[in-house]
Design a protein around this motif. Structure first.
Motif, short mmCIF file in Angstrom:
data_model
loop_
_atom_site.label_atom_id
_atom_site.label_comp_id
_atom_site.label_asym_id
_atom_site.label_seq_id
_atom_site.Cartn_x
_atom_site.Cartn_y
_atom_site.Cartn_z
N THR A 115 7.22 -0.74 -2.32
CA THR A 115 7.94 -1.08 -3.54
C THR A 115 8.28 -2.57 -3.57
N PHE A 116 8.74 -3.09 -2.43
CA PHE A 116 9.06 -4.52 -2.34
C PHE A 116 7.83 -5.37 -2.63
N VAL A 117 6.71 -5.03 -2.00
CA VAL A 117 5.48 -5.80 -2.21
C VAL A 117 5.03 -5.70 -3.66
N LEU A 118 5.14 -4.50 -4.23
CA LEU A 118 4.73 -4.27 -5.61
C LEU A 118 5.55 -5.12 -6.58
N VAL A 119 6.85 -5.17 -6.36
CA VAL A 119 7.72 -5.98 -7.21
C VAL A 119 7.40 -7.47 -7.05
N MET A 120 7.13 -7.90 -5.82
CA MET A 120 6.77 -9.30 -5.58
C MET A 120 5.49 -9.67 -6.32
N LEU A 159 9.61 1.85 -9.60
CA LEU A 159 10.40 3.09 -9.54
C LEU A 159 9.52 4.28 -9.15
N VAL A 160 8.31 4.32 -9.71
CA VAL A 160 7.38 5.40 -9.36
C VAL A 160 7.05 5.35 -7.88
N GLN A 161 6.79 4.15 -7.37
CA GLN A 161 6.44 3.99 -5.96
C GLN A 161 7.59 4.44 -5.06
N TYR A 162 8.81 4.06 -5.41
CA TYR A 162 9.96 4.40 -4.56
C TYR A 162 10.23 5.90 -4.56
N PHE A 163 10.28 6.50 -5.76
CA PHE A 163 10.64 7.92 -5.84
C PHE A 163 9.50 8.84 -5.42
N ALA A 164 8.29 8.29 -5.24
CA ALA A 164 7.18 9.11 -4.75
C ALA A 164 7.48 9.67 -3.36
N SER A 165 8.25 8.91 -2.57
CA SER A 165 8.57 9.35 -1.21
C SER A 165 9.51 10.56 -1.21
N TYR A 166 10.18 10.84 -2.34
CA TYR A 166 11.03 12.03 -2.45
C TYR A 166 10.20 13.27 -2.79
N LEU A 167 8.97 13.05 -3.25
CA LEU A 167 8.11 14.17 -3.65
C LEU A 167 7.08 14.53 -2.59
N THR A 168 6.76 13.57 -1.71
CA THR A 168 5.75 13.82 -0.68
C THR A 168 6.06 13.02 0.58
N GLU A 169 5.68 13.58 1.72
CA GLU A 169 5.82 12.90 3.00
C GLU A 169 4.48 12.32 3.46
N SER A 170 3.46 12.46 2.61
CA SER A 170 2.13 11.99 2.97
C SER A 170 2.03 10.47 2.80
N VAL A 171 1.81 9.77 3.91
CA VAL A 171 1.65 8.32 3.86
C VAL A 171 0.38 7.97 3.07
N GLY A 172 -0.64 8.82 3.18
CA GLY A 172 -1.88 8.58 2.45
C GLY A 172 -1.68 8.58 0.95
N ILE A 173 -0.93 9.57 0.44
CA ILE A 173 -0.66 9.65 -1.00
C ILE A 173 0.18 8.47 -1.46
N ILE A 174 1.20 8.12 -0.67
CA ILE A 174 2.05 6.98 -1.02
C ILE A 174 1.24 5.69 -1.05
N THR A 175 0.31 5.54 -0.10
CA THR A 175 -0.55 4.35 -0.07
C THR A 175 -1.50 4.33 -1.26
N LEU A 176 -2.02 5.51 -1.62
CA LEU A 176 -2.91 5.60 -2.78
C LEU A 176 -2.17 5.19 -4.06
N ILE A 177 -0.94 5.66 -4.21
CA ILE A 177 -0.12 5.28 -5.38
C ILE A 177 0.09 3.77 -5.40
N PHE A 178 0.29 3.18 -4.23
CA PHE A 178 0.50 1.73 -4.14
C PHE A 178 -0.71 0.96 -4.66
N PHE A 179 -1.91 1.31 -4.20
CA PHE A 179 -3.11 0.58 -4.63
C PHE A 179 -3.40 0.80 -6.11
N ILE A 180 -3.14 2.01 -6.61
CA ILE A 180 -3.32 2.26 -8.04
C ILE A 180 -2.34 1.41 -8.84
N SER A 181 -1.10 1.31 -8.36
CA SER A 181 -0.09 0.50 -9.05
C SER A 181 -0.46 -0.97 -9.06
#
Length: 364
Positions: free
Chosen positions: A12-17, A69-91
């Motif tokens: 989230t920090f990197v995305l905002v930057m 906000l989507v990136q941050y709250f994604a961690s409340y919906l899944t514990e998968s680092v892969g999914i969180i990383t995928l959301i990051f690159f899409i964002s």
């Protein structure tokens, strides 16, 4: 706090930057272009054009906040680092949408405007390259000596290294993965740092060889500024490469062999500050082509707008022999995907990215 939550916060920090950089990207882009479109000076200073830039900033900032906000709250919906990383690159990819939209709109607005695109081609582009290569030899030679020195030290003291090597720790410093001592595991950081050093070296060569941008009103001055810019970027890349080498040779090795994480944290922070802060500073003060070193405005337009696609993110001109060209938006360089080698580089880059993402799901 789980590891997935910690990673999501960092993403989230990197995305905002990145989003903030996109908002103010016009500030450190090449002079003469507005969001990647060649716009005459009189048109670029109109109220209409200023309002377009304001609208672009509002849209980009709004999108940045939403994706953060989507990136941050994604961690409340899944514990998968892969999914969180995928959301990051899409964002990260979605952050380019406002630029693509406004770039296209500006192309339509400025189509048919009279623009003087005469270029001065009788220049000596080899002057100063010898000095730049000397700087490169010293900077990259120091990094290479560090890699060789650490590798020799590890080889001589191989028998004294513990039978288990730390490969991964969580955000609290607890060891989560240990591997048996092998030559590959011991020298893995050195192999990575050597690969990174090679990447920086070829990027620096690209910076030296790329064609200069010339001002019609003062070609000698603009050419001199271009050489100053190349020297500044060479110093920056050489320093960045050395700090990156320290990160792997000192930081990672201290963690893997001694379970001491402080050098890794310090060098990681220094690398991030240098990588992001250095690019922004040079972009504002120098520019990729040296166009921000003084108040010269009358630069020739280089390539036709039709060759720049996806918000001027890629250059597509089969008739241009150059493989790498300076970016119109932001700082740095992009590839000419109109050339076969450019297409190959693009395909390989995306293949590596896709493989990295897929591997996060396969090798959990």
């Amino acid at each position: 706090m789980t590891e997935a939550r910690f990673i999501a916060i960092n993403y989230t920090f990197v995305l905002v930057m990145v989003g903030i950089i996109q908002v103010f990207v016009q500030t450190f882009s090449k002079k003469g272009y507005t969001l990647g479109v060649s716009v005459p000076k009189d048109v670029g200073e109109t109220e209409t054009m200023k309002q377009i830039l304001i609208d672009y900033k509002i849209m980009t900032l709004t999108l940045t906040i939403f994706l953060g906000l989507v990136q941050y709250f994604a961690s409340y919906l899944t514990e998968s680092v892969g999914i969180i990383t995928l959301i990051f690159f899409i964002s990260i990819a979605l952050l380019s949408v406002p630029l693509i939209i406004y770039n296209k709109n500006l192309k339509n607005m400025t189509q048919g405007l009279s623009q003087d695109k005469r270029k001065i081609i009788a220049i000596d582009n080899n002057e100063g390259k010898a000095d730049l290569r000397k700087i490169m030899a010293i900077a990259y030679g120091a990094s290479l000596l560090l890699i060789i020195g650490v590798s020799l030290f590890l080889f001589i003291n191989y028998d004294k290294i513990a039978d288990k090597i730390i490969m991964h720790t969580d955000f609290e410093g607890n060891v989560t993965d240990m591997r048996d001592k092998t030559y590959l595991n011991v020298f893995y950081p050195s192999l990575i740092s050597a690969a990174m050093l090679l990447m920086f070296y070829f990027i620096n060569l690209m910076v030296i060889k790329v064609r200069p941008r010339i001002s019609k009103e003062n070609p000698e001055k603009s050419l001199a500024n271009n050489r100053k810019a190349k020297k500044a970027w060479t110093y920056y890349l050489g320093l960045n490469a050395f700090v990156m080498t320290l990160l792997f040779e000192i930081g990672v090795n201290f963690l893997a062999l001694k379970n001491i994480s402080l050098p890794l944290y310090i060098l990681t922070g220094l690398t991030i500050i240098l990588s992001i802060g250095g690019v922004i500073y040079l972009g504002i003060k120098v520019g990729t082509d040296g166009s921000r070193l003084d108040k010269m405005e009358d630069f020739s337009f280089e390539e036709d707008d039709k060759y720049w696609i996806l918000g001027a993110g890629f250059y597509n001109n089969p008739d241009d022999p150059a493989i790498f060209v300076p970016k119109r938006v932001g700082v740095g360089y992009t590839i000419n995907i109109g050339r076969p080698l450019g297409k190959f580089i693009l395909i390989i880059t995306f293949a590596i990215l896709i493989f990295s993402l897929v591997s996060m799901f396969i090798f959990k």
